[in-house]
Design an enzyme around this catalytic site. Structure first.
Site, PDB file in Angstrom:
ATOM      1  N   CYS A   1       3.353  -2.799   5.394  1.00  0.00           N
ATOM      2  CA  CYS A   1       2.952  -2.700   3.992  1.00  0.00           C
ATOM      3  C   CYS A   1       3.235  -3.977   3.250  1.00  0.00           C
ATOM      4  O   CYS A   1       2.345  -4.966   3.085  1.00  0.00           O
ATOM      5  CB  CYS A   1       3.842  -1.571   3.598  1.00  0.00           C
ATOM      6  SG  CYS A   1       3.384  -1.039   1.845  1.00  0.00           S
TER       7      CYS A   1
ATOM      8  N   LYS B   1      11.069  -3.646   9.195  1.00  0.00           N
ATOM      9  CA  LYS B   1      10.475  -4.227   8.029  1.00  0.00           C
ATOM     10  C   LYS B   1      11.109  -5.335   7.182  1.00  0.00           C
ATOM     11  O   LYS B   1      12.168  -5.050   6.671  1.00  0.00           O
ATOM     12  CB  LYS B   1      10.326  -3.216   6.868  1.00  0.00           C
ATOM     13  CG  LYS B   1       9.310  -3.680   5.680  1.00  0.00           C
ATOM     14  CD  LYS B   1       8.779  -2.398   4.719  1.00  0.00           C
ATOM     15  CE  LYS B   1       8.180  -2.791   3.591  1.00  0.00           C
ATOM     16  NZ  LYS B   1       7.734  -1.703   2.826  1.00  0.00           N
TER      17      LYS B   1
ATOM     18  N   GLU C   1       2.580   3.792   7.550  1.00  0.00           N
ATOM     19  CA  GLU C   1       4.037   3.700   6.995  1.00  0.00           C
ATOM     20  C   GLU C   1       4.490   5.250   6.488  1.00  0.00           C
ATOM     21  O   GLU C   1       3.607   5.886   5.905  1.00  0.00           O
ATOM     22  CB  GLU C   1       4.288   2.582   5.776  1.00  0.00           C
ATOM     23  CG  GLU C   1       5.778   2.532   5.379  1.00  0.00           C
ATOM     24  CD  GLU C   1       5.703   1.559   4.343  1.00  0.00           C
ATOM     25  OE1 GLU C   1       6.812   0.961   4.233  1.00  0.00           O
ATOM     26  OE2 GLU C   1       4.807   1.268   3.488  1.00  0.00           O
TER      27      GLU C   1
END
Length: 280
Positions: free
Chosen positions: A166, A126, A53
């Site tokens: 993440c 995301k 990321e």
């Protein structure tokens, strides 16, 4: 491509690698380092490479990523990823980069996957946005990021590959959704976990996602002290379907590599058919 596509049945081992960086504030320098590490992974035999990321930028301010956002389909970072995949003849998943979202103050935090021809095969925005406050340490991604809404997987030679980023790691229902209809061979996890949360939960969560979905998890992390003062946890790793850590890099730049072995996937799922025993 979404998770509704039918998974393939791979029969041969497939070598993968995760890149760990300590990304700085210079876009050009970050892309140059990423390219060198992709090349290192490919020299080691990797057929798929995952970047972390924010591999292209960790600015001094959260708004710095908004300043370098790209339109979907073109821009320096997207051209870099397509070119690197083509030059190195590798499946390449570009950690995340900022894309326009229609909100002038925010971006999508987007992971893009390219095949060895340099053709884009998947885009994932995301979904879960990180928020954390403890003492003087505080994060709120929703200030500069607009959440995505669509789970995404794509087919590669190793089978179905589930995309995530993440903070998604804390939401097991995402991976259960992606595993519907036959299972996932590989979960991708590009991340920039903070030192605080990573030390407490990173490995535990990665191993849990591998065990409960009986698949490999490839996690590419930011790992070290950054120019902007932030410290990330690192510990890039590959975890097998039994939850065993096959390789790990605690901190600093580097590559973690290993094999997605269809025989190992089949063995774990046959010995403990938990995926078939699901009720809900």
């Amino acid at each position: 491509m979404t998770a509704s596509a039918a998974p393939s049945a791979p029969s041969t081992p497939f070598r993968v690698a995760a890149v760990q960086t300590v990304t700085g504030t210079s876009l050009d320098a970050n892309l140059a380092r990423a390219d060198a590490l992709i090349a290192e992974a490919v020299r080691g035999g990797a057929e798929l490479v995952l970047l972390p990321e924010y591999f292209c930028m960790m600015g001094r301010q959260e708004t710095d990523k908004v300043a370098i956002r790209e339109q979907d389909g073109d821009g320096p970072v997207q051209r870099f990823l397509a070119d690197a995949a083509r030059r190195h003849r590798v499946w390449l998943v570009g950690g995340t980069l900022p894309l326009h979202c229609g909100d002038e103050g925010r971006v999508y935090n987007t992971s893009l996957a390219f095949d060895p021809r340099g053709e884009r095969v998947a885009r994932y925005d995301k979904i879960h946005l990180f928020g954390f406050t403890r003492g003087t340490e505080s994060y709120d991604e929703s200030r500069t990021i607009l959440a995505g809404t669509e789970p995404v997987a794509f087919e590669a030679p190793c089978g179905r590959v589930a995309m995530s980023v993440c903070y998604d790691l804390r939401f097991p229902e995402l991976y259960r959704h992606l595993a519907a209809g036959g299972g996932t061979s590989l979960i991708l996890m590009p991340a920039a976990f903070t030192y605080t949360t990573g030390q407490a939960h990173w490995e535990i969560l990665l191993r849990a996602r591998a065990i409960e979905n009986q698949c490999y998890v490839l996690a590419a992390a930011q790992g070290g002290k950054h120019e902007n003062g932030r410290r990330t946890w690192g510990h890039t790793m590959l975890v097998d379907p039994w939850g065993e850590v096959l390789g790990v890099l605690p901190e600093g730049e580097g590559v973690v590599a290993g094999v997605i072995d269809p025989a190992r996937l089949a063995e774990v799922r046959q010995n403990l058919p938990a995926l078939r025993h699901r009720v809900l």
